[in-house]
Design an enzyme around this catalytic site. Sequence first.
Site, short mmCIF file in Angstrom:
data_model
loop_
_atom_site.label_atom_id
_atom_site.label_comp_id
_atom_site.label_asym_id
_atom_site.label_seq_id
_atom_site.Cartn_x
_atom_site.Cartn_y
_atom_site.Cartn_z
CB THR A 15 14.01 4.76 -5.22
OG1 THR A 15 12.65 5.10 -5.45
CG2 THR A 15 14.87 6.00 -5.42
CB SER A 62 7.89 -0.90 -4.19
OG SER A 62 7.72 0.40 -3.67
CG ASP A 96 5.98 4.46 -3.42
OD1 ASP A 96 6.34 5.38 -2.67
OD2 ASP A 96 5.80 4.61 -4.65
CB CYS A 268 -6.25 6.72 15.89
SG CYS A 268 -7.94 7.31 16.14
#
Length: 331
Positions: A15, A62, A96, A268
Amino acid sequence: MPAAKRILILYTGGTIGMQMSADGLAPASGFEARLRAQQALEEDGAELPEWRFRELLPLIDSANMTQGHWLAMRDAILAGLAEEGCDSVLVLHGTDTLAYSAAALSFLLLGLPQPVLLTGSMQPAGVAGGDAWPNLFGAMRMLQRGERPGVQVYFDGRLLHGARVGKLRSDAFDAFTVLPRRRQGRHADEIPTTLDYRQQRRPVRIAVQPLFPGLGAEQLRAVLESGVEALLLECYGSGTGPSDDEAILAALREAHERGVVLAAISQCPQGHVEFGVYAAGSRLQQTGLVGGGGMTREAALAKLFALLGAGLSRTETERWFALDLCGELVE
């Protein structure tokens, strides 16, 4: 740490340098000229370290990142340092998969004496009030101050450990953080030459499989029999799973006997693997699983890639996977 005198800036796309195309924002060349023009507008622009600019072609979004790109980044960094006489590296990368690449480079560049920072932005350079220039020049100032060797991410004013960082948000400038996972384990006494930054790597077939209620043995077996060299199993809690499903246990055991590396992390966000807490975890461990402690998915995946890609056997990979190499397991 010594202050940076000459920085290698490796632009991979993302970006930060995107411009509008007929299909929307897309990576674009010509970023070096834009960077030099913006530096002239910075208050301390003339005081920033000298830098050399390289593009990793073809530039990519990416989201299209592959192991091949990781290897190309590693090669470009080493070549740039050798040929340009640079003492530090700044990688411009899309957000990303930035955390995945930071982890991969952490293991591909073990022992590299120069510091490596990765940064990117949530908005393209040039957007009023955006984060592109603050992130890029902020990273340069960090290197100018002097950073330790190793891979780190600079984002939204913070330095984050390359093998612990994760992306938590997709719509805010503070998108990245070091996940608060329990850090325990044993440091490797030293990094062997077979794993340091000089070692060439090859692509590795790795699968990531989260456990979930209803996962069938036939589904798991299909993954394990697809030619993978390693399976990263995302377990419940502290490393538990369907330990009463003999078919699932058999699929794991048989794959391990065939030479597949079986590694486990906790799904988790703040979890860690400690098999002995529950019988369900102990039964899974008995199939051949090696625990990844509090490693993130990004770090565990990258570590398996770096170990197997260096040509290590299953037994050697399991041994080194369980040891801390660069702060991925132990503070």
